[in-house]
Design an enzyme around this catalytic site. Structure first.
Site, short mmCIF file in Angstrom:
data_model
loop_
_atom_site.label_atom_id
_atom_site.label_comp_id
_atom_site.label_asym_id
_atom_site.label_seq_id
_atom_site.Cartn_x
_atom_site.Cartn_y
_atom_site.Cartn_z
CG HIS A 96 -1.79 -1.21 1.34
ND1 HIS A 96 -1.32 -2.45 1.73
CD2 HIS A 96 -3.11 -1.35 1.09
CE1 HIS A 96 -2.31 -3.31 1.73
NE2 HIS A 96 -3.42 -2.68 1.34
CG HIS A 114 -5.96 1.63 -0.46
ND1 HIS A 114 -6.08 2.13 0.81
CD2 HIS A 114 -6.04 0.28 -0.35
CE1 HIS A 114 -6.23 1.12 1.66
NE2 HIS A 114 -6.21 0.00 0.99
CD GLU A 131 -20.33 -5.15 25.18
OE1 GLU A 131 -20.33 -4.48 24.11
OE2 GLU A 131 -21.29 -5.14 25.97
CG HIS A 133 -28.70 -12.30 27.18
ND1 HIS A 133 -29.44 -11.75 26.16
CD2 HIS A 133 -28.30 -11.27 27.97
CE1 HIS A 133 -29.50 -10.44 26.34
NE2 HIS A 133 -28.82 -10.12 27.42
C1 LIG Z 1 -11.70 -4.13 9.97
C2 LIG Z 1 -11.18 -4.02 8.58
N1 LIG Z 1 -12.04 -3.99 7.57
C3 LIG Z 1 -11.59 -3.93 6.30
C4 LIG Z 1 -10.26 -3.89 6.04
C5 LIG Z 1 -9.76 -3.86 4.59
N2 LIG Z 1 -9.24 -2.51 4.32
C6 LIG Z 1 -7.94 -2.23 4.42
S1 LIG Z 1 -7.60 -0.63 4.13
C7 LIG Z 1 -9.22 -0.29 3.82
C8 LIG Z 1 -9.65 1.10 3.46
C9 LIG Z 1 -9.14 2.06 4.44
O1 LIG Z 1 -9.37 3.34 4.05
P1 LIG Z 1 -8.48 4.48 4.68
O2 LIG Z 1 -8.30 4.25 6.10
O3 LIG Z 1 -9.08 5.76 4.28
O4 LIG Z 1 -7.08 4.26 4.03
P2 LIG Z 1 -6.38 5.02 2.81
O5 LIG Z 1 -6.90 4.39 1.57
O6 LIG Z 1 -6.73 6.45 2.92
O7 LIG Z 1 -4.96 4.74 3.03
C10 LIG Z 1 -10.00 -1.43 3.96
C11 LIG Z 1 -11.46 -1.47 3.75
C12 LIG Z 1 -9.39 -3.93 7.13
N3 LIG Z 1 -8.08 -3.91 6.98
N4 LIG Z 1 -9.87 -3.95 8.39
#
Ligand SMILES: Cc1ncc(C[n+]2csc(CCOP(=O)(O)OP(=O)(O)O)c2C)c(N)n1
Ligand SMILES: [Mg+2]
Length: 660
Positions: free
Chosen positions: A30, A261, A409, A471
C-alpha cells in the site's frame, strides 16, 4: 545537496520512495498512505517523538501506533531511517517476505520499534487508548518524573468509520486522556473510492462531542503540522489532528485516487513520481546526508533520557516501578495463599456460582498482586469483577485499579490489549460469554500478539436461564477454542476457579478466557489441593482401578458427569470422570499424560455447548451437548429440555456399554 539545503520535504520523500520501492519490489502493498502521511511522520520524528533507536523498549518512550496498518511501509521506513538496528535496508527490501520483520501489516515486535500488530482497522486506536490509560495510571502512581510520555496514533478514514473507534474515542474523551494524539489521515479516499460513497460524518464535531480537542490542518504543511502538535500537547483533553492529505502524494496520475491505496504504482508511474518530486536517486537509495539527518533526530532525546535515568535511580519507588513493568509476581507466596484458600473452601464445602468464586478468588489474588487492573463493560455486579477493596479510575483520579468501560465490549478488549502492550499492569475485564462475539477481533489479536490479557466471561451457557437464547452462548466455546494461543478455562467449582486464575496469571505469553457460570455449582475437587490440577488442562476427578469408560466434562457439567458415574457404578459400569478445564493446556502435556487421562476405553463427553471440536476426544455419538440455540426458561427446565442430564448420560453409556 548540502546539509544546509536539506528541506524537510526531502526528508519526507525518503519515506515516500522507500515505500514506493519496497511495494514495487514485493509486487504488493500500500504505497498511498505512506506517501500521504510522510510529512506528518517526518515532523513527528524530527521534532517531537521521544524515542531511542538504541533502546527501543525504553519504558518512558512515546508510543507510536499505526492504526491504519496497511500503511506499514511508513513505519518501516521511519524505523530504518532513524536508526533502529532491526529494521535494516535489507529488511525494507524483504518487505512482505517470509520471516522478514517487515510483514504486510505491522506485527508486534517492540525490540524493532513495532508497538503493536495492526491491520484490522481501528484496533490501533483502541490499543492507544489502553496505552494512554496505562501511562496516566503509572504516572499518578510513580510520578511524572518517571512516567511521562505521549501516545501518537496514525489513523485513516477506515479507522474512523469503524465502530471500534467510536467506542474507544468516547472512553478516551470521558477519561480526558490528554496525552493521546491522533493524526487523522483526512484524504477522503478508501478502497471503493471517495468516502462520499458511504460517509458524511462530521468527524470534527463528532470528536468534539466525545470530549476531544480538534485541530484541522494541511497535512503536507510542515509548519502547520508542527504548530498543531505543539498545541495538542498542551491540551487538557485528547486531540484529533485532522490532516488534509492527498493519498499517493507526488504521483502525477495516482495522487488523490483510490488506485494508489493498495497496489504498486508501476514502473512508469514511479519514474514520473521521481521526476515530479525531484528525486533523482535510484530505487532504495537514500542519500547519505538525508540518512544522517534522520539518524540524528533521536539525539534530541539524549538529555531527556539521562534525566529520566537519574530520576529513576534516585527514586525510592524504583524497585516497585520495575516490579510493575515486569509484572513481577511472587508465585511462591501466592501459591501458599491459594493453597490456604483451597483448604478453607474444602472445609466450608459451599456451593458457588463460579463467577462469585472468581470474585472471592480475586480478593486473595489482589492482596498479592497490586498491578491487576480490573474492569467490566457495564456488568460489574454480574461479572463479579470488582472486589470491595478495588477502587474505580476516573478522569480526576487515576490512582485506582478498576475501570468502568461502559457498554463498549470491543473497546474494552482492544484497550486491554493496549495496556498489556504498554506494560505495567495485568488487565482483566468482564462481560457475558455470549458477547465475546463483540470482543472477538481484539481477542484474536491478543492471541496473535501473545499478550497476557484475562477475559472474564460469565453467564456461560443455557445455565443463565430466563434471559433466553440471545444471551445463552452455544457456539462460543468452540469459536474461542479455535483461536490459536488462546487459553479457554471452564472451571467446575471454586477450587478450579482459583486454579484457573493462578494459571492465567502465570501465562505471560497467552491471553486467557475464564468461562464462568451464573448458577451455583457444588464443590467437587476435594483432593490434591496442593497442586494446581487445572494447569495440566485435564485431570481425573473420579477414578477406578479397572475402569470401563471415561466421561469428560467441563465446568457446570462436571457435576452431572460425577452423578452419572455414581449411578453407573450401581449398574456395574465403572466410568472414570475427567475434568477438562482447559483444552489448550491439556494439549501441551506429554503423550503419556494425555494417554492416561483419555484412557483406553470408551470416552463420553458432556458440555452444555456446541459439540464442534469435541470429536478429537470423544466420538460424536458419545457426546451430549447443544445442537441448537437455547430458550428462555428457568435453567433447570432448560437442562432437562435440551437433554443435558444425568439420566440421558447414564442411558447413553449403558446402551453403548451393553453392546460391547
Ligand atoms: C476491519 C477491517 N475492515 C476492512 C479492512 C480492509 N481494508 C484495508 S484498508 C481499507 C480502506 C481504508 O481506508 P483508509 O483508512 O481511508 O485508508 P487510505 O486508503 O486512505 O490509506 C480497507 C477497507 C481492514 N483492513 N480492516
Ligand atoms: Mg483514506
Amino acid at each position: 545537496m548540502t546539509n544546509k539545503s536539506i528541506s524537510s520535504n526531502n526528508l519526507a520523500n525518503c519515506i515516500r520512495f522507500l515505500s514506493i520501492d519496497a511495494v514495487e519490489k514485493a509486487k504488493s502493498g500500500h504505497p498511498g498512505m505512506p506517501m500521504g502521511m510522510a510529512d506528518i511522520a517526518t515532523v513527528l520524528y524530527k521534532d517531537f517523538l521521544k524515542f531511542d533507536p538504541f533502546d527501543p523498549i525504553w519504558p518512558d518512550r512515546d508510543r507510536l501506533i499505526i492504526s491504519n496498518g496497511h500503511g506499514s511501509m511508513l513505519l518501516y521506513s521511519c524505523l530504518y531511517l532513524s536508526g533502529y538496528k532491526k529494521i535494516t535496508l535489507n529488511q525494507i527490501k524483504k518487505f512482505r517476505q517470509l520471516k522478514s520483520y517487515t510483514a504486510g501489516h505491522p506485527e508486534y515486535f517492540p525490540e524493532a520499534g513495532i508497538e503493536t500488530t495492526t491491520g484490522p482497522l481501528s484496533q490501533g486506536i483502541a490499543n492507544a487508548v489502553g496505552m494512554a490509560i496505562c501511562e496516566k495510571l503509572l504516572s499518578s502512581k510513580f510520578s511524572k518524573n518517571i512516567v511521562n510520555h505521549y501516545t501518537y496514533v496514525f489513523a485513516g478514514d477506515g479507522c474512523l468509520m469503524e465502530g471500534l473507534s467510536h467506542e474507544s474515542a468516547s472512553l478516551a474523551g470521558h477519561l480526558k486522556l490528554n496525552k493521546l494524539i491522533i493524526f487523522f489521515d483526512d484524504n477522503k479516499i478508501s478502497i471503493d473510492g471517495s468516502t462520499d460513497l458511504s460517509n458524511s460524518d462530521n468527524h470534527i464535531k463528532r470528536f468534539k462531542s466525545q470530549g476531544w480537542s480538534t485541530i484541522s490542518i494541511d497535512g503536507h504543511n510542515h509548519k502547520q503540522i508542527k504548530q498543531a502538535i505543539r498545541k495538542a500537547k498542551k491540551n487538557d483533553r485528547p486531540t484529533l489532528i485532522a490532516c488534509k492529505t492527498k493519498i499517493g502524494f507526488g504521483s502525477p496520475n495516482k495522487e488523490g485516487s483510490a488506485s494508489s491505496h493498495g497496489s504498486p504504482l508501476g514502473e512508469d508511474e514511479i519514474f514520473l513520481t521521481r521526476k515530479n518530486l525531484n528525486w533523482p536517486h535510484k530505487s532504495f537509495i537514500i542519500p547519505k546526508n538525508l540518512k544522517n539527518k534522520w539518524e540524528n533526530f533521536h539525539k534530541r532525546n539524549i538529555k531527556t533520557k539521562s534525566i529520566w535515568k537519574k530520576n529513576i535511580n534516585n527514586s525510592n519507588k524504583k524497585r516497585e516501578y520495575y516490579n510493575f513493568l515486569n509484572r513481577k509476581i511472587n508465585f511462591k507466596k501466592l501459591n501458599k495463599e491459594i493453597i490456604k484458600f483451597k483448604q478453607l473452601n474444602l472445609k466450608n464445602s459451599k456451593s458457588y456460582a463460579t463467577r462469585k468464586a472468581s470474585e472471592i478468588s480475586l480478593e486473595v489474588l489482589r492482596k498479592e498482586i497490586n498491578f491487576l487492573l480490573g474492569g467490566s463493560a457495564d456488568l460489574t455486579g454480574s461479572n463479579n469483577t470488582k472486589t470491595k477493596q478495588m477502587k474505580k479510575i476516573s478522569k480526576n483520579d487515576f490512582k485506582g485499579d478498576y475501570i468502568h468501560y461502559g457498554i463498549r465490549e470491543h473497546a474494552m478488549a482492544g484497550i486491554m490489549n493496549g495496556m498489556s502492550l504498554h506494560k505495567g499492569v495485568i488487565p482483566y475485564g468482564g462481560t457475558f460469554l455470549v458477547f465475546t462475539d463483540y470482543c472477538r477481533p481484539s481477542i484474536r489479536l491478543a492471541a496473535l500478539m501473545k499478550l497476557q490479557v484475562i477475559f472474564v466471561m460469565t453467564h456461560d451457557s443455557i445455565g443463565l436461564g430466563e434471559d433466553g437464547p440471545t444471551h445463552q452462548p452455544v457456539e462460543h466455546l468452540a469459536a474461542l477454542r479455535a483461536i490459536p494461543n488462546l487459553h479457554v478455562y471452564r472451571p467446575a467449582d471454586i477450587i478450579e476457579t482459583i486454579e484457573s486464575w493462578q494459571s492465567a496469571l502465570s501465562q505471560r505469553n497467552n491471553p486467557s478466557v475464564l468461562v464462568l457460570t451464573r448458577q451455583s455449582l457444588p464443590l467437587i475437587r476435594k483432593d490434591n489441593l496442593k497442586t494446581n490440577m487445572v494447569s495440566k488442562g485435564a485431570y481425573i476427578t473420579k477414578d477406578f482401578r479397572n475402569y470401563d469408560a471415561t466421561i469428560i466434562a467441563t465446568g457446570s457439567e462436571l457435576e452431572i458427569a460425577i452423578k452419572a458415574s455414581k449411578i453407573l457404578e450401581k449398574e456395574k459400569i465403572k466410568a472414570r470422570v475427567v475434568s477438562m478445564t482447559c483444552w489448550e493446556l491439556f494439549e501441551k502435556q506429554n503423550k503419556n499424560y494425555k494417554d492416561k487421562i483419555l484412557g483406553n476405553k470408551n470416552c463420553y463427553g458432556i458440555e452444555a455447548a456446541s459439540p464442534m471440536g469435541w470429536s478429537k476426544y470423544v466420538p460424536n455419538e458419545n457426546f451430549i451437548g447443544m445442537e441448537s440455540f437455547g430458550a428462555s426458561a428457568p435453567y433447570k427446565d432448560l437442562y432437562k429440555f435440551f437433554g443435558i442430564t444425568v439420566d440421558k448420560l447414564v442411558k447413553k453409556i449403558i446402551k453403548k456399554q451393553d453392546k460391547k
